[in-house]
Design a protein around this motif. Structure first.
Motif, short mmCIF file in Angstrom:
data_model
loop_
_atom_site.label_atom_id
_atom_site.label_comp_id
_atom_site.label_asym_id
_atom_site.label_seq_id
_atom_site.Cartn_x
_atom_site.Cartn_y
_atom_site.Cartn_z
N ALA A 232 -38.43 -1.79 -16.06
CA ALA A 232 -36.94 -1.72 -16.26
C ALA A 232 -36.14 -1.44 -14.86
N TRP A 233 -36.96 -0.66 -14.49
CA TRP A 233 -36.48 -0.02 -12.98
C TRP A 233 -36.63 -1.00 -12.10
N ASN A 234 -37.89 -1.99 -12.05
CA ASN A 234 -37.96 -2.90 -10.93
C ASN A 234 -37.05 -3.97 -11.39
N SER A 235 -36.98 -4.23 -12.64
CA SER A 235 -36.08 -5.47 -13.00
C SER A 235 -34.80 -4.97 -12.42
N ALA A 236 -34.30 -3.85 -12.50
CA ALA A 236 -32.67 -3.55 -12.13
C ALA A 236 -32.47 -3.80 -10.65
N LEU A 237 -33.61 -3.25 -9.91
CA LEU A 237 -33.71 -3.49 -8.43
C LEU A 237 -33.57 -5.00 -8.02
N THR A 238 -34.25 -5.76 -8.77
CA THR A 238 -34.06 -7.31 -8.48
C THR A 238 -32.72 -7.76 -8.94
N TYR A 239 -32.44 -7.16 -10.09
CA TYR A 239 -30.85 -7.75 -10.23
C TYR A 239 -29.82 -7.51 -9.09
N ASP A 240 -30.12 -6.29 -8.61
CA ASP A 240 -28.99 -5.84 -7.28
C ASP A 240 -29.18 -6.98 -5.97
N MET A 241 -30.72 -7.11 -5.98
CA MET A 241 -31.03 -8.04 -4.83
C MET A 241 -30.25 -9.34 -4.90
N LEU A 243 -27.66 -10.25 -6.65
CA LEU A 243 -26.24 -10.08 -6.67
C LEU A 243 -25.79 -9.77 -5.23
N THR A 244 -26.53 -9.02 -4.43
CA THR A 244 -25.87 -8.68 -3.17
C THR A 244 -26.50 -9.46 -1.98
N GLN A 245 -27.32 -10.35 -2.28
CA GLN A 245 -28.02 -11.22 -1.32
C GLN A 245 -28.23 -12.42 -1.34
N PRO A 246 -26.71 -13.21 -1.37
CA PRO A 246 -26.48 -14.52 -1.83
C PRO A 246 -26.94 -15.56 -0.75
N VAL A 247 -27.48 -16.72 -1.03
CA VAL A 247 -28.24 -17.43 -0.26
C VAL A 247 -27.05 -18.68 -0.04
N VAL A 248 -26.21 -18.81 -1.17
CA VAL A 248 -25.26 -19.80 -1.29
C VAL A 248 -24.53 -20.31 0.09
N TYR A 249 -24.34 -19.44 1.07
CA TYR A 249 -23.27 -19.59 2.35
C TYR A 249 -24.43 -20.03 3.35
N GLU A 250 -25.61 -20.27 3.26
CA GLU A 250 -26.58 -20.67 4.09
C GLU A 250 -27.30 -22.06 3.81
N PHE A 251 -26.89 -22.69 3.00
CA PHE A 251 -27.62 -24.10 2.62
C PHE A 251 -27.44 -25.07 3.51
N GLU A 252 -26.22 -24.90 4.51
CA GLU A 252 -26.13 -25.96 5.38
C GLU A 252 -27.17 -25.65 6.48
N GLU A 253 -27.94 -24.49 6.73
CA GLU A 253 -28.75 -24.49 7.52
C GLU A 253 -30.04 -24.90 7.18
N ILE A 254 -30.39 -25.30 6.12
CA ILE A 254 -31.67 -25.85 5.57
C ILE A 254 -32.01 -26.83 6.53
N GLU A 255 -32.98 -27.34 7.13
CA GLU A 255 -33.63 -28.34 7.95
C GLU A 255 -34.50 -29.35 7.41
N VAL A 256 -35.35 -28.83 6.31
CA VAL A 256 -36.33 -30.00 5.64
C VAL A 256 -35.57 -30.68 4.59
N PRO A 257 -36.29 -31.87 4.26
CA PRO A 257 -35.75 -32.79 3.07
C PRO A 257 -35.97 -31.80 1.81
N THR A 258 -35.00 -32.02 0.90
CA THR A 258 -34.78 -31.05 -0.21
C THR A 258 -34.36 -31.77 -1.25
N LEU A 259 -34.93 -31.72 -2.43
CA LEU A 259 -34.97 -32.32 -3.82
C LEU A 259 -34.17 -31.18 -4.80
N LEU A 260 -33.10 -31.18 -5.19
CA LEU A 260 -32.62 -30.59 -6.18
C LEU A 260 -32.94 -31.29 -7.66
N ILE A 261 -33.44 -30.41 -8.63
CA ILE A 261 -33.75 -30.91 -9.91
C ILE A 261 -32.79 -30.04 -10.76
#
Length: 329
Positions: A232-241, A243-261
Motif C-alpha cells: 500500500a505504501w509503494n502504491s501511495a508513492l506511485t500515485y504521487d509520482m 500526479l506530480t510528474q505529468p508528461v502531457v506538456y512534453e508530447f511535442e518533444e517526441i521524435e520517434v514514430p508513435t502509435l496511439l491505440i
C-alpha cells in the motif's frame, strides 16, 4: 425469527464464497506463476540494491527486432501473455519488465519514485541484455513511463506505442492535493469488492467477467497478505509520482514514430472520487483525449477502438493486435 436467521446464514455463505475466490498472494507474487520464465536483474539505485523481475521471450524464428511492454499501475507483466504469444509468432523478441514496487520485483520500504528513475532502471536492464534498439509499448501508467523513456533515450527507441495511457491530462489542476499519507490511507481500505467496483466503472463501463476479474483478484490477493501495508505504501508513492510528474506538456518533444491505440469508452482518471460530479464528468474522456494527444505528438498515428475501455489487449485483443503488428512490422 428462523426466517431471518436463514437469510443471514445464506448471506454469510455467499460472502464467504466470494472471499474464497481471492487467493492470498506473496509480497513478490512468489505463489503466482507468470506465463513465461522470470529472471531477475539487480538494480543499484538510491543507496540500495533492488531486484527487477522480467520476462525476456525470444522467438523460434527471429526477425531481429525487439519490443518492450510496460505494464500499468494496477497490473504486472503477466497480463501481456497473449500479446507476447502473438509478437513472438511474428518473430519479435519481447522484453517485459516488472518495475520496482510492482509484480515480482522488490517492494522498497523507502524509495523516491520518479519516471526518470524507472526509465533509468529499465535502460540498465536493456543494456545488460545487449539490446541496442527496440520498440517501446506502454499501457496506462506504463504509457507515461514509455513516454519518459523515449524522451530520455531516443537513440534506443525506434517506435513508441501508447495503449490507453494515463497522463493525457494534468489531474492536479482538477483535484485537491493529496499527500502520500492520504493515498496510503485510501490504499489500506482496499479489498476485492472495492477494486472490482472501481475497475468495473472506469475500465469496463459496467461490464464484468472472469477475464476481467482475474486481474482484480491479483490486486486483492495482496490485501490479504500480512505485509500489505508495504505494498500500500509503494502504491501511495506511485500515485504521487503520477500526479506530480505529468508528461502531457512534453508530447511535442517526441521524435520517434508513435502509435496511439485508444479504447474510446475508457473513463480512467485519478482522483475522480475527490471532486464534484460536474468536474468528474470532464475527466478521463478518452474519446477526446486520444484525438488531442495525436495532434500534440509529431508523426503520430491514432487508432480508436470503439466500445472498448481501458484494456484493449484484454477486452478486444484482435482489434488491438492488428494495428500494433501493422505499425511495428
Amino acid at each position: 425469527m428462523k426466517k431471518y436467521l436463514l437469510i443471514l446464514f445464506c448471506f454469510l455463505c455467499v460472502l464467504g464464497s466470494a472471499q474464497e475466490k481471492v487467493k492470498e498472494l506473496g509480497l513478490r507474487l512468489e505463489n503466482y506463476k507468470y506465463p513465461y520464465p522470470v529472471s531477475f536483474f539487480k538494480v543499484n539505485a538510491q543507496q540500495n540494491i533492488y531486484e527487477m523481475a522480467f520476462m525476456y521471450v525470444e522467438p523460434e524464428n527471429s526477425n531481429g527486432k525487439t519490443i518492450m511492454l510496460l505494464h500499468g499501475k494496477n497490473f504486472n507483466g503477466a497480463y501481456w501473455a497473449t500479446t507476447i504469444d502473438a509478437l513472438t509468432k511474428e518473430g519479435f523478441s519481447v522484453l517485459v519488465p516488472d518495475q520496482i514496487g510492482f509484480g515480482k520485483s522488490s517492494k522498497p520500504e523507502y524509495f523516491q519514485y520518479t519516471f526518470q528513475q524507472l526509465a533509468l532502471n529499465t535502460k540498465k536492464l536493456i543494456d545488460s541484455l545487449g539490446i541496442k534498439q527496440l520498440d517501446v509499448l506502454g499501457h496506462s501508467m506504463g504509457g507515461m513511463l514509455a513516454t519518459r523513456f523515449t524522451l530520455m533515450y531516443p537513440e534506443l527507441t525506434q517506435k513508441l506505442i501508447l495503449v490507453n495511457p494515463i497522463g493525457l491530462e494534468d489531474w492536479k489542476l482538477k483535484i485537491p492535493y493529496q499527500s502520500v499519507n492520504d493515498w496510503y490511507q485510501q490504499e489500506l481500505k482496499k479489498d476485492y469488492e472495492s477494486i472490482k467496483n472501481y475497475e468495473k466503472e472506469s475500465y469496463y463501463a459496467g461490464e464484468w467477467n472472469e477475464d476481467y476479474a482475474k486481474w482484480a483478484k491479483l490486486l486483492a490477493g495482496w490485501t490479504l497478505n500480512e505485509d500489505y501495508s508495504l505494498i500500500a505504501w509503494n502504491s501511495a508513492l506511485t500515485y504521487d509520482m503520477i500526479l506530480t510528474q505529468p508528461v502531457v506538456y512534453e508530447f511535442e518533444e517526441i521524435e520517434v514514430p508513435t502509435l496511439l491505440i485508444i479504447g474510446t469508452r475508457d473513463r480512467t482518471a485519478l482522483g475522480k472520487n475527490l471532486v464534484s460530479e460536474e468536474v468528474k464528468a470532464t475527466m478521463g474522456l478518452y474519446d477526446q483525449l486520444g484525438k488531442e494527444t495525436a495532434q500534440e505528438i509529431p508523426n503520430a498515428k491514432l487508432v480508436e477502438i470503439e466500445n472498448v475501455g481501458h484494456l484493449p489487449h484484454i477486452e478486444a485483443f484482435d482489434r488491438f493486435i492488428e494495428p500494433l503488428l501493422e505499425f511495428i512490422k
